[in-house]
Design an enzyme around this catalytic site. Structure first.
Site, PDB file in Angstrom:
ATOM      1  N   HIS A 562       0.668 -10.588  -7.740  1.00  0.00           N
ATOM      2  CA  HIS A 562       1.582 -11.679  -7.418  1.00  0.00           C
ATOM      3  C   HIS A 562       1.763 -12.623  -8.608  1.00  0.00           C
ATOM      4  O   HIS A 562       1.773 -13.847  -8.452  1.00  0.00           O
ATOM      5  CB  HIS A 562       1.060 -12.458  -6.201  1.00  0.00           C
ATOM      6  CG  HIS A 562       1.051 -11.635  -4.948  1.00  0.00           C
ATOM      7  ND1 HIS A 562       0.312 -11.955  -3.843  1.00  0.00           N
ATOM      8  CD2 HIS A 562       1.707 -10.495  -4.630  1.00  0.00           C
ATOM      9  CE1 HIS A 562       0.511 -11.051  -2.897  1.00  0.00           C
ATOM     10  NE2 HIS A 562       1.346 -10.151  -3.355  1.00  0.00           N
ATOM     11  N   HIS A 606       2.042 -14.153  -0.502  1.00  0.00           N
ATOM     12  CA  HIS A 606       2.657 -13.106  -1.303  1.00  0.00           C
ATOM     13  C   HIS A 606       4.004 -13.637  -1.805  1.00  0.00           C
ATOM     14  O   HIS A 606       4.570 -14.534  -1.213  1.00  0.00           O
ATOM     15  CB  HIS A 606       2.829 -11.842  -0.469  1.00  0.00           C
ATOM     16  CG  HIS A 606       1.543 -11.374   0.171  1.00  0.00           C
ATOM     17  ND1 HIS A 606       1.088 -10.091   0.087  1.00  0.00           N
ATOM     18  CD2 HIS A 606       0.624 -12.048   0.907  1.00  0.00           C
ATOM     19  CE1 HIS A 606      -0.065  -9.980   0.739  1.00  0.00           C
ATOM     20  NE2 HIS A 606      -0.366 -11.155   1.245  1.00  0.00           N
TER      21      HIS A 606
HETATM   22  C1  LIG Z   1       2.041  -3.138  -5.336  1.00  0.00           C
HETATM   23  C2  LIG Z   1       2.641  -4.467  -5.011  1.00  0.00           C
HETATM   24  C3  LIG Z   1       2.613  -4.924  -3.718  1.00  0.00           C
HETATM   25  C4  LIG Z   1       3.175  -6.149  -3.403  1.00  0.00           C
HETATM   26  N1  LIG Z   1       3.191  -6.543  -2.110  1.00  0.00           N
HETATM   27  C5  LIG Z   1       3.852  -7.667  -1.768  1.00  0.00           C
HETATM   28  C6  LIG Z   1       3.992  -8.023  -0.409  1.00  0.00           C
HETATM   29  O1  LIG Z   1       3.515  -7.341   0.497  1.00  0.00           O
HETATM   30  N2  LIG Z   1       4.678  -9.154  -0.115  1.00  0.00           N
HETATM   31  C7  LIG Z   1       5.220  -9.932  -1.099  1.00  0.00           C
HETATM   32  O2  LIG Z   1       5.793 -10.970  -0.787  1.00  0.00           O
HETATM   33  N3  LIG Z   1       5.094  -9.622  -2.396  1.00  0.00           N
HETATM   34  C8  LIG Z   1       4.453  -8.491  -2.739  1.00  0.00           C
HETATM   35  N4  LIG Z   1       4.364  -8.141  -4.051  1.00  0.00           N
HETATM   36  C9  LIG Z   1       4.933  -9.036  -5.067  1.00  0.00           C
HETATM   37  C10 LIG Z   1       6.467  -9.079  -5.078  1.00  0.00           C
HETATM   38  O3  LIG Z   1       6.988  -7.833  -4.735  1.00  0.00           O
HETATM   39  C11 LIG Z   1       6.931  -9.524  -6.464  1.00  0.00           C
HETATM   40  O4  LIG Z   1       6.381 -10.786  -6.781  1.00  0.00           O
HETATM   41  C12 LIG Z   1       8.448  -9.683  -6.569  1.00  0.00           C
HETATM   42  O5  LIG Z   1       9.107  -8.603  -5.984  1.00  0.00           O
HETATM   43  C13 LIG Z   1       8.859  -9.852  -8.024  1.00  0.00           C
HETATM   44  O6  LIG Z   1      10.248  -9.899  -8.154  1.00  0.00           O
HETATM   45  P1  LIG Z   1      10.956 -10.001  -9.574  1.00  0.00           P
HETATM   46  O7  LIG Z   1      12.409 -10.019  -9.329  1.00  0.00           O
HETATM   47  O8  LIG Z   1      10.355 -11.113 -10.324  1.00  0.00           O
HETATM   48  O9  LIG Z   1      10.537  -8.689 -10.370  1.00  0.00           O
HETATM   49  P2  LIG Z   1      10.760  -7.141 -10.036  1.00  0.00           P
HETATM   50  O10 LIG Z   1      11.050  -6.944  -8.606  1.00  0.00           O
HETATM   51  O11 LIG Z   1       9.615  -6.431 -10.645  1.00  0.00           O
HETATM   52  O12 LIG Z   1      12.102  -6.766 -10.815  1.00  0.00           O
HETATM   53  C14 LIG Z   1      12.169  -6.490 -12.171  1.00  0.00           C
HETATM   54  C15 LIG Z   1      13.173  -5.360 -12.366  1.00  0.00           C
HETATM   55  O13 LIG Z   1      13.555  -5.309 -13.726  1.00  0.00           O
HETATM   56  C16 LIG Z   1      13.526  -3.973 -14.162  1.00  0.00           C
HETATM   57  N5  LIG Z   1      13.284  -4.031 -15.603  1.00  0.00           N
HETATM   58  C17 LIG Z   1      12.192  -4.503 -16.223  1.00  0.00           C
HETATM   59  N6  LIG Z   1      12.320  -4.408 -17.548  1.00  0.00           N
HETATM   60  C18 LIG Z   1      13.533  -3.874 -17.772  1.00  0.00           C
HETATM   61  C19 LIG Z   1      14.240  -3.524 -18.955  1.00  0.00           C
HETATM   62  N7  LIG Z   1      13.705  -3.694 -20.157  1.00  0.00           N
HETATM   63  N8  LIG Z   1      15.481  -3.002 -18.821  1.00  0.00           N
HETATM   64  C20 LIG Z   1      16.023  -2.802 -17.600  1.00  0.00           C
HETATM   65  N9  LIG Z   1      15.394  -3.109 -16.454  1.00  0.00           N
HETATM   66  C21 LIG Z   1      14.162  -3.633 -16.546  1.00  0.00           C
HETATM   67  C22 LIG Z   1      12.392  -3.345 -13.379  1.00  0.00           C
HETATM   68  O14 LIG Z   1      12.461  -1.951 -13.355  1.00  0.00           O
HETATM   69  C23 LIG Z   1      12.582  -3.997 -12.024  1.00  0.00           C
HETATM   70  O15 LIG Z   1      13.495  -3.295 -11.224  1.00  0.00           O
HETATM   71  C24 LIG Z   1       3.780  -6.936  -4.408  1.00  0.00           C
HETATM   72  C25 LIG Z   1       3.804  -6.477  -5.719  1.00  0.00           C
HETATM   73  C26 LIG Z   1       3.255  -5.250  -6.027  1.00  0.00           C
HETATM   74  C27 LIG Z   1       3.312  -4.768  -7.430  1.00  0.00           C
END
Ligand SMILES: Cc1cc2nc3c(=O)[nH]c(=O)nc-3n(C[C@H](O)[C@H](O)[C@H](O)COP(=O)(O)OP(=O)(O)OC[C@H]3O[C@@H](n4cnc5c(N)ncnc54)[C@H](O)[C@@H]3O)c2cc1C
Ligand SMILES: *[C@@H]1O[C@H](CO)[C@@H](O)[C@H](O)[C@H]1NC(C)=O
Ligand SMILES: *[C@@H]1O[C@H](CO)[C@@H](O)[C@H](O)[C@H]1NC(C)=O
Ligand SMILES: *[C@@H]1O[C@H](CO)[C@@H](O)[C@H](O)[C@H]1NC(C)=O
Ligand SMILES: *[C@@H]1O[C@H](CO)[C@@H](O)[C@H](O)[C@H]1NC(C)=O
Ligand SMILES: *[C@@H]1O[C@H](CO)[C@@H](O)[C@H](O)[C@H]1NC(C)=O
Ligand SMILES: *[C@@H]1O[C@H](CO)[C@@H](O)[C@H](O)[C@H]1NC(C)=O
Ligand SMILES: *[C@@H]1O[C@H](CO)[C@@H](O)[C@H](O)[C@H]1NC(C)=O
Ligand SMILES: *[C@@H]1O[C@H](CO)[C@@H](O)[C@H](O)[C@H]1NC(C)=O
Ligand SMILES: *[C@@H]1O[C@H](CO)[C@@H](O)[C@H](O)[C@H]1NC(C)=O
Ligand SMILES: *[C@@H]1O[C@H](CO)[C@@H](O)[C@H](O)[C@H]1NC(C)=O
Ligand SMILES: *[C@@H]1O[C@H](CO)[C@@H](O)[C@H](O)[C@H]1NC(C)=O
Length: 625
Positions: A562, A606
């Site tokens: 997280h 989370h």
């Molecule tokens: C295993 C796991 C379980 C979890 N369980 C929960 C849960 O049950 N409940 C909850 O609330 N949260 C949970 N979380 C946390 C939550 O999912 C994340 O905090 C949240 O989704 C993050 O969102 P984000 O948009 O910041 O990043 P992300 O969703 O990681 O999005 C980043 C995106 O950018 C893309 N990307 C990265 N670098 C590049 C690049 N150079 N070029 C092109 N694309 C790129 C990636 O492929 C990805 O699709 C969990 C996380 C994990 C890893």
């Protein structure tokens, strides 16, 4: 590992026809449109922003995503198969932490999804907003009241669509408070569960131990303290993600380029005389490629670039682009564009420790083949919801707790915030290294359940059974801060991920108190005929000392996944931070960051609900300007 099945393919095809976002598999397939906005990363936040901006038909939007479409990943649809697309799979970035010096140099894997929807396409689906104090603290730290609980709540609700029970025999009555939920949003949320004696005993215990463990009707009412039913981003037996909830419903002015990695952000005009002006460097040009050796492509956004790579890749992309601590960039031969010492710093992740108890409660293991047949047919059963036990627990230590002294103040944001989460995994007779009591990863056709005898002992060392109950104790508000730095200047190399677990002694103290708290609950009279004593941390001659628990914590702590804070938001004009309250990168024009990396302090829970809320709010901010 992920066989293609004719049936699924046909089904997915139908979804694809219903959705209008146009998908392109290779940069050369792009139709040559000039884009107003380009979103880097189609993850949890990026997909929200792209589709909200796309509501204006005058805008053309491109999403560049490193991974494949979620529609090509069957396991992403079935809630209970999330573990099959976790660590080390074709849709994972396969990251791991640096050796953690306060955890015996332990290296932990660090899951991050690489597919459309990002982590919302593979996570555990727990839907927890955190406490009202958490958002009020963001408002005060960033100097922007728009982030306070009262102001952000409409955006939380805007993302949410309460979906109701999927299985008509499993009523949600008294499992949540309808008045605090949204019903018109994009992300389906429900309170799915499976009946189990553990649930009944746990809620029974809330009556006897209501001071430390009160019953909590709704963990999303702004004050998550107590024991309540979990809520999940699951609707009608399917996972709901930013890909299924948002991107799948956009107009064809939103384009998605898959399997393509953004390598750098470039000055819009690279003549050095032109790139600087008093408003900062104009950074609207994005460079991307499909492999380390392949050709580099560039595109320019007419309006803004929106960086949504998540809290590991967002700072990595900035650093590779020359935006970060000058010394670090110089050392790697990267030409500095904007010297900002905060990029990649202040990275914070919750610390988790898995513990086990000996029990004779019914195991939660199940036959995955049978459950998948049931899911395929009617989208109910054990795979129609997350695999962990359904309740969640949240403990706030009393103000009198002697662990918060002058030199280690209370790290929570306020009195409505818990210090500790209890995440109840499962009850298993398997020797299961995942720690959640789940069946080991399977292919969709051949379950491979291995049964290993596990000799559980009670406090006196007597073997009492072979079933263990696994739970995770989480330090929700770590004091310690870590960093994301570059290992090399190649965008195709993993960055160095250092959550600096247990870097502050109060984090260890909080976990110790959390484990003690779990023992007060599970060694109470309510459980005396069903949970017999800790297996790990291991008692010795009937005694479990603080020293043993601390040693266990220092042997086994892991990050909880997280992470936040690596590109923190800070007030306008602050000497620290990476973005201002309008999500604009300091010292730049045309570049914003919208993802979990801007969150300055993690919420009491989370992180996906907060990520959706931030992304909804940011979309409005961008639309208004
Ligand atoms: C295993 C796991 C379980 C979890 N369980 C929960 C849960 O049950 N409940 C909850 O609330 N949260 C949970 N979380 C946390 C939550 O999912 C994340 O905090 C949240 O989704 C993050 O969102 P984000 O948009 O910041 O990043 P992300 O969703 O990681 O999005 C980043 C995106 O950018 C893309 N990307 C990265 N670098 C590049 C690049 N150079 N070029 C092109 N694309 C790129 C990636 O492929 C990805 O699709 C969990 C996380 C994990 C890893
Ligand atoms: C992660 O590992 C899996 C399995 O080895 C592999 O298929 C996948 O391509 C890897 N991901 C990355 C980003 O290298
Ligand atoms: C934030 O709130 C203030 C005061 O309520 C308002 O004037 C301002 O416009 C808001 N910021 C944005 C980006 O809307
Ligand atoms: C609900 O319960 C009834 C009675 O036990 C049973 O006949 C029915 O099949 C159940 N429905 C579902 C969807 O499980
Ligand atoms: C800078 O501009 C020149 C000439 O237009 C071009 O060849 C070069 O690729 C550009 N470099 C970058 C980093 O954009
Ligand atoms: C980390 O965040 C704090 C505010 O919480 C700030 O004072 C400090 O300057 C930040 N450090 C860096 C390196 O950005
Ligand atoms: C699961 O059920 C299937 C079909 O009903 C059966 O063939 C298989 O042996 C079962 N697996 C286990 C581990 O019991
Ligand atoms: C369920 O459906 C998936 C996808 O079509 C298929 O791979 C799997 O074999 C099916 N499983 C069962 C038990 O029907
Ligand atoms: C657990 O122990 C019981 C009693 O000793 C035994 O009958 C059973 O087979 C064991 N179960 C497993 C999964 O090893
Ligand atoms: C469980 O499995 C692990 C790794 O496979 C092994 O090290 C451990 O000894 C096993 N534990 C028991 C109780 O069988
Ligand atoms: C579990 O063990 C307790 C204590 O030995 C016993 O009273 C109880 O009946 C057992 N429960 C089950 C489900 O076997
Ligand atoms: C901690 O790890 C050390 C080294 O592996 C081991 O000897 C010790 O028993 C462990 N302590 C606990 C409490 O797990």
């Amino acid at each position: 590992m992920f066989p293609t099945h004719g049936g699924v393919y046909f089904f997915l095809l139908l979804i694809q026809v219903a959705s209008c976002a146009r998908q392109f598999q290779h940069p050369e397939d792009l139709p040559g449109v000039e884009y107003d906005f380009i979103t880097i990363g189609g993850g949890n936040a990026g997909a929200v922003v792209a589709s909200r901006l796309g509501e204006n038909n005058n805008f053309n939007i491109l999403v560049i995503e490193a991974g494949p479409s979620n529609l090509d990943v069957f396991e992403s649809e079935v809630p209970g198969l999330s573990h099959n697309i976790g660590f080390g799979t074709r849709v994972d970035w396969n990251y791991s932490t640096t050796p953690q010096i306060h955890v015996n140099d332990k290296v932990s894997s660090y899951g991050r999804a690489m597919m459309l929807g990002g982590c919302s396409s593979h996570n555990e689906m727990a839907y927890t907003r955190g406490s009202r104090d958490d958002y009020d603290r963001w408002a005060s730290v960033t100097g922007d009241d728009n982030l306070s609980w009262n102001k952000i709540l409409p955006y939380i609700l805007k993302a949410e669509k309460w979906s109701g029970p999927n299985d008509p025999n499993l009523s949600e009555e008294n499992h949540f408070n309808p008045s605090v939920h949204g019903s018109n949003g994009k992300i389906g949320v429900s309170a799915p569960y499976y009946p189990h004696p553990f649930n009944d005993l746990l809620f029974e215990a809330t009556k006897d131990l209501d001071e430390e463990f009160p019953f909590l009707l709704d963990l999303n009412d702004g004050r998550p303290i107590g024991i309540g039913w979990g809520q999940a981003t699951v609707a009608r037996g399917f996972r709901s993600s930013s890909a299924t909830g948002y991107l799948a419903h956009t107009g064809d002015n939103v384009h998605v380029l898959l399997n393509t990695r953004v390598t750098r952000i470039l000055p819009t005009n690279n003549r050095t005389n032109d790139i600087h002006d008093k408003k900062g460097i104009d950074l609207r040009q994005v460079e991307f490629a499909t492999g380390p050796e392949g050709p580099r492509f560039t595109l320019r956004a007419k309006k803004d670039l929106i960086l949504s790579g998540g809290m590991i890749n967002t700072p990595q992309i900035l650093l590779n682009s020359g935006i970060g601590p000058k010394g670090e960039l110089d050392a790697l031969g990267i030409q500095p564009l904007i010297d900002n010492p905060s990029v990649g710093k202040n990275f914070s992740d919750q610390v988790s420790i898995t513990i086990t108890f000996s029990t004779n409660l019914t195991v939660t293991d199940f036959n995955v083949t049978d459950a998948l047949a049931e899911w395929n047919q009617s989208h109910i059963g054990r795979l129609a919801l997350p695999q962990h036990l359904s309740p969640l627990g949240w403990v706030r230590f009393p103000a009198t707790a002697n662990l918060f002294k002058n030199d280690s103040p209370d790290p929570t944001a306020g009195p409505n915030s818990p210090h500790i989460e209890f995440f109840f995994g499962g009850i298993s007779s398997q020797n299961d290294s995942t720690g959640i009591g789940n069946p080991p990863p399977i292919t969709t056709t051949t379950p491979n359940i291995q049964i290993t005898d596990m000799f559980n002992r009670d406090m006196d060392g007597t073997v009492i059974g072979n079933i263990s109950f696994t739970m995770i104790v989480v330090d929700l508000h770590p004091v310690s801060r870590g960093s994301i730095t570059l290992a090399s200047s190649s965008a195709f190399d993993a960055p160095l991920i250092d959550p600096n677990l247990l870097g502050s002694p109060s984090d260890t103290a909080i976990l110790l108190e959390g484990i003690r708290s779990s023992h007060r609950l599970f060694l109470s009279s309510t459980f005396s005929n069903s949970i017999f004593g800790p297996i790990t941390p291991p008692p010795s001659n009937g005694v479990l000392t603080d020293d043993t628990i601390v040693e266990f914590i220092k042997n086994n702590s892991t990050p909880f996944g997280h992470g936040v804070g690596s590109c923190s938001m800070a007030p306008h004009g602050a000497a620290w931070g990476v973005v201002d309250p309008e999500f604009r990168v300091r010292g730049a024009r045309g570049l914003r960051i919208v993802d979990a990396s801007v969150i300055p302090f993690v919420v009491s829970g989370h992180t996906q609900a907060a990520t959706y809320a931030i992304a909804e709010w940011a979309s409005d901010v961008i639309k208004r300007s």
